[in-house]
Design an enzyme around this catalytic site. Structure first.
Site, PDB file in Angstrom:
ATOM      1  N   CYS A  82      68.970   7.032  41.529  1.00  0.00           N
ATOM      2  CA  CYS A  82      69.242   8.221  40.316  1.00  0.00           C
ATOM      3  C   CYS A  82      68.057   9.448  40.932  1.00  0.00           C
ATOM      4  CB  CYS A  82      68.782   7.803  39.035  1.00  0.00           C
ATOM      5  SG  CYS A  82      67.342   7.009  38.755  1.00  0.00           S
ATOM      6  N   VAL A 126      69.593  13.213  40.788  1.00  0.00           N
ATOM      7  CA  VAL A 126      69.018  14.213  39.949  1.00  0.00           C
ATOM      8  C   VAL A 126      68.871  15.406  40.936  1.00  0.00           C
ATOM      9  CG1 VAL A 126      67.201  14.895  38.475  1.00  0.00           C
ATOM     10  CG2 VAL A 126      68.397  12.697  38.308  1.00  0.00           C
TER      11      VAL A 126
END
Lengths: 478, 511
Positions: free
Chosen positions: B152, B156
């Protein structure tokens, strides 16, 4: 060629495979200990190289998985996407006593399970509601911690503001822990960050408050024992037997109240220096509490440590320490007599985390075993300095060893036993090498203290002398 | 009492010795915990309908979920291909977790590399990590393919895998023609099964590029899905072998995740040959063995390859029948006597055991396909599912599960709980008890709390050995499932009738 020279040559050969840029970086992390030197001669606490297959974890693992997670009466919220909390759920065997889901929460997984909208709009509001929901469902929780996962720091959420607000609302300690996984180079920074949050969110709010704690001159805290397989208990029993009162366990089977009481103790006893030296130093500076490192692996070090601890107290404690050593020594000798002949001269390679790459060495030595190589996942320079007191000339030292290096070293050094983690276990077993996990004690334990040493000896024997190893080669291939 | 060298006690017994029990009592004084009466009171409260309602009113917190995140599934897809190293762009801790998770389940090595991104990469992006990382992985581990997915963190900050890999190749990190398929696998979307789908699609689209030929290769592709039973790969190959299907398994991780101990460690074992995977674009059709782990991949195959696809779930008798009949239709080969015999044995076993499980009430949780498969099988046996819980649920799954349950007289009591977690299930088991629970190792906490016997079927299986080596699909799989279920029921019956002169009147020798 001397053994030292031979092993230096081995390192050179192993390094030869690397691309040049990587080789230059890795060669600083590999060395051979030479007798008399005050250092292992390896660099540490540097970024792992991309793509090399490091065994290291992240700051979240250090903060949630190691330091905060075992505090049993608090709810630890893995804040962000679902994975981090899922993978670290119940993996470390931090034993505790309590009614899980009612007054203790150690083997549960609390997550804010971030979705795309949370990344876009932020998760602070959601976090507040989560704290309310959890406090309602688990009224006996004594507080909460919020462990940030990677996205939190990247999207600019303000978990500190949430913690302050919700702590007032629910009337309990709420600790924001900024342990996003990309921070630092390993678990190690997570330990430090978590230590700092204890200082800022547990100690500072109570500084200056009257304590009605009933102190004794013999109050101590166990620091940096995560009670894996019950290690802290088999340590505590000895400290209590020599007449000390253990006020707190950090953090295996520990509680928030125990942490809060710790500034009252007379001495902090540190087992895992790496993960909790920070808060110990703080307590020394702020509250004047001295700290002492000890080692409860194997009878030699246990006796030495008990005497060193007792020396910090009066003669009654010192006498009792001698009594305790005298009480346990006969059994320890019997254990050694039973197992040493089966283990004598066996060569061990280790690679573990915080303190074990050095602290376990004497327990192996008590059993007549020899360490040919050791190293840490996430040590700093001070760990390698301390290691010099444990290893002998020509021991291969590897820092943040890569999968490739570890395999090559094992092929060349031909150990009888490899002691590392789950990611390594099956690699070496496929090589036909006996293996013990040195993080989880391979689901056994405790290994600390006299009671633990007996189990350690039994386990090393069953690993090394299992008849299954003889079955590997098919007879027609022999 | 110190240890006895001839009878060394580990944690299982040691801490029940009086000196440790006394230690625990002393420890309590500094713990600041609620008194036992209060704990008991609240413990009782958590068993009530009132608590259940509060628990189900939760909107934001997730407690003990039965799902992981995307990259876990992605790297499982990757290791099914010949000499393929999974490579995860992002923070390194994730990869340590994935490898740990799979190693604990399979009791096998699991290799995967990380690009070890840190704060500077958070600021400047992870391109440099990708370039160095691919070069290091390629040189050290000599893979034939590196399959890249993301954590992630990389998602991001917006790392662009396609561009990064192109750059890395331009920089000479890996040869230009070296396959580096990729998939973006954000952990804040879907779950591990989504990651499996994304990676499978990524690998297939990379390997089959420009491989489309005028004629088909006459083969059928099989996609196992997020498969954590190495026995199922073996069973699949057995079934298609017996049916005489000319097949490509996309992808076959059996040998990587169940390798022989020969005393020699090898990083790669078996796997679908890359050339064969590249040629999968020319197959007659693609059959998936799971539905919810492959939607994007199947859609891609239909659209881009122009191949017909179908999903089967050969759990239990009827679904295996359907699978084999479909294979028979696709190949023109009859279903051989060998498989008829296997079918007959499985049905025989089920008729032998049915009396012990008929009308038993069950709870089940797990991934959507596993739960569907188990529902099929349980209904065939006359077991009555009551609580059906899937954390990583979808509307499609819920509709399919409800339709199946409604179609059977044994499914009438069931409720499908989509998006719920194991703390919800705890309330369900307390308020509406069942005879047994089917789930992964995490179900043991529900077993402890609610006393509902746990039958371990699912992923992960950490606390029992070798279950994953068996099959759950096909007729042979049906016998395994039956064995686990009926013998758990009988074990429980013995446990409940074992007290001499009290309950042991029913402690029967013959059952």
């Amino acid at each position: 060629m001397s053994t030292v020279e031979e092993r230096k040559q081995l390192i050179k050969e192993v390094l030869d495979t690397y691309p040049e840029k990587a080789r230059k970086k890795r060669e600083k992390h590999l060395g051979v200990y030479e007798e008399g030197k005050s250092d292992c001669g390896v660099k540490s606490n540097k970024k792992s190289l991309p793509g090399v297959m490091t065994a290291r974890g992240c700051a979240y693992a250090g903060a949630k998985g190691v330091v905060w997670g075992p505090i049993k009466d608090m709810i630890h919220i893995s804040h962000g996407p679902v994975g981090c909390g899922y993978y670290s759920w119940s993996g470390r065997r931090n034993y505790y006593i309590g009614t899980t889901g009612v007054d203790t929460f150690g083997t549960m997984q609390f997550t804010s399970d971030f979705q795309e909208r949370d990344i876009v709009f932020g998760g602070d509001k959601k976090l507040k509601k989560i704290i309310d929901e959890l406090d309602e469902l688990f009224p006996l929780n004594n507080g909460m911690t919020i462990e940030s996962e990677c996205p939190i720091g990247l999207i600019g959420d303000d978990i500190e503001a949430v913690a302050r607000e919700k702590s007032k609302d629910i009337g309990k300690t709420v600790v924001p822990v900024r342990c996003e996984g990309f921070r630092g180079v390993s678990q190690s920074l997570g330990h430090h960050i978590a230590n700092d949050t204890i200082r800022d969110w547990v100690f500072k709010p109570q500084d200056g408050q009257e304590s009605d704690f009933d102190s004794t001159p013999y109050d101590v805290a166990i620091i940096g024992d995560y009670n894996i397989g019950g290690d802290a208990w088999s340590s505590r029993i000895l400290l209590e037997e020599i007449g000390l009162r253990v006020v707190a366990q950090w953090s295996g089977d520990g509680t928030l109240e125990e942490m809060k009481l710790t500034p009252n103790v007379k001495l902090n006893l540190i087992h895992c220096y790496r993960s909790m030296n920070y808060i110990s130093r703080y307590m020394e500076e702020k509250y004047g509490i001295p700290w002492l490192e000890y080692n409860f692996f194997g009878p030699t070090k246990i006796a030495e440590s008990l005497r060193a601890i007792a020396a910090q107290f009066d003669e009654t404690i010192q006498e009792k320490a001698e009594e305790v050593i005298a009480k346990y020594e006969p059994t320890a000798n019997e254990i050694v007599a039973k197992y040493r002949p089966r283990l004598e001269g066996k060569k061990v390679m280790m690679m573990v985390g915080g303190l074990r790459p050095r602290h376990v060495v004497p327990a192996f030595k008590d059993l007549g075993m020899e360490i040919v190589a050791t190293g840490y996942e996430f040590a700093h320079g001070d760990d390698y300095k301390r290691t010099t007191n444990y290893v002998k000339d020509s021991t291969v030292i590897y820092d943040d060893v890569t999968g490739y290096e570890f395999e090559k070293f094992a092929e060349a050094l031909e150990p009888d036993l490899v002691a590392a983690g789950i990611k390594e276990k099956y690699v070496f077993q496929k090589m036909g090498l006996p293996f013990r996990q040195m993080h989880s004690w391979d689901y056994s334990g405790p290994y600390h203290g006299y009671d633990g040493f007996a189990i350690f000896a039994r386990d090393m024997d069953l690993a090394l002398n299992s008849p299954t190893w003889d079955l590997i080669k098919a007879p027609w291939k022999k | 009492m110190a240890q006895d060298p001839n009878n060394i006690k580990d944690h299982v017994e040691l801490f029940h010795q009086p000196e440790y029990q006394e230690l625990f009592e002393r420890k309590q004084k500094c713990e600041g915990m609620a008194p036992p009466e209060e704990v008991a009171k609240y413990a009782e409260w958590t068993k009530t309908w009132e608590y259940r309602e509060k628990n189900f009113a939760r909107e934001h917190s997730v407690i003990n979920p039965a799902k992981a995140c995307q990259p876990l599934g992605a790297i499982l897809a990757a290791v099914g291909f010949e000499e393929t190293l999974p490579f995860v762009q992002g923070s390194q801790g994730c990869v340590a977790y994935f490898r740990t998770h799979f190693s604990r389940h399979f009791k096998e090595p699991f290799n995967a590399a990380s690009s070890s991104m840190t704060e500077d990469a958070a600021v400047f992006g992870g391109l440099k990590n990708m370039i160095d990382g691919l070069a290091n992985s390629y040189t050290l581990y000599k893979p034939k393919m590196i399959a890249v997915c993301t954590t992630c963190m990389a998602e991001v900050i917006g790392d662009d895998l396609g561009a990064f890999i192109g750059n890395a190749k331009n920089e000479g990190a890996v040869p230009k023609d070296f396959p580096v398929p990729f998939a973006h696998t954000p952990s804040f979307v879907g779950s591990h099964i989504t990651g499996y789908d994304n990676m499978m699609k990524g690998i297939l689209s990379n390997l089959t590029k420009d491989q489309k030929k005028e004629t088909t290769n006459g083969k059928i592709n099989f996609i196992p899905g997020f498969e954590t039973y190495s026995g199922n790969l073996r069973e699949l190959k057995h079934l298609i072998g017996a049916m005489g299907v000319n097949a490509t398994v996309l992808a076959d991780n059996e040998h990587n995740l169940d390798s022989a101990n020969t005393g020699e460690y090898k990083m790669y074992h078996g796997g679908t040959p890359l050339a064969e995977a590249a040629d999968s674009i020319n197959a007659e059709a693609t059959f998936a063995l799971q539905t919810y782990t492959t939607p994007k991949t199947l859609q891609y195959i239909e659209k881009e390859w122009g191949q017909k696809t179908a999903a089967f779930r050969p759990w239990g008798i009827k679904a295996t029948d359907e699978f084999l009949m479909a294979l028979s239709e696709a190949t023109g080969n009859p279903i051989p006597a060998e498989l008829e015999l296997e079918r007959g044995r499985a049905v025989d076993a089920m008729t032998d055991s049915q009396a012990w499980v008929h009308g038993k009430k069950a709870a089940i949780y797990g991934d959507p396909d596993l739960v569907m498969g188990m529902l099929q099988f349980m209904l065939e046996l006359g077991i009555e599912p009551v609580h059906v819980l899937v954390t990583n649920s979808t509307k499609e799954f819920e509709a399919e599960a409800k339709a199946l349950l409604e179609s059977s007289p044994y499914g009438q009591q069931a409720t499908v709980w989509g998006g719920k977690d194991l703390w919800h299930l705890r309330s369900l088991l307390f308020t509406e008890p069942v005879d047994f629970l089917i789930g992964n190792s995490y179900g043991k906490y529900l077993w402890r709390d609610t006393k509902t016997p746990l039958i371990r079927i699912g992923y992960p299986l950490f606390d029992r050995h070798h279950l994953h080596r068996y099959s759950t699909i096909g007729y042979n799989g049906a016998i395994n499932l039956l064995n686990w279920i009926v013998n758990s029921v009988l074990d429980e019956l013995d446990r409940n009738t074992i007290i001499p002169s009290k309950t042991d009147i029913s402690y029967d020798l013959v059952r």
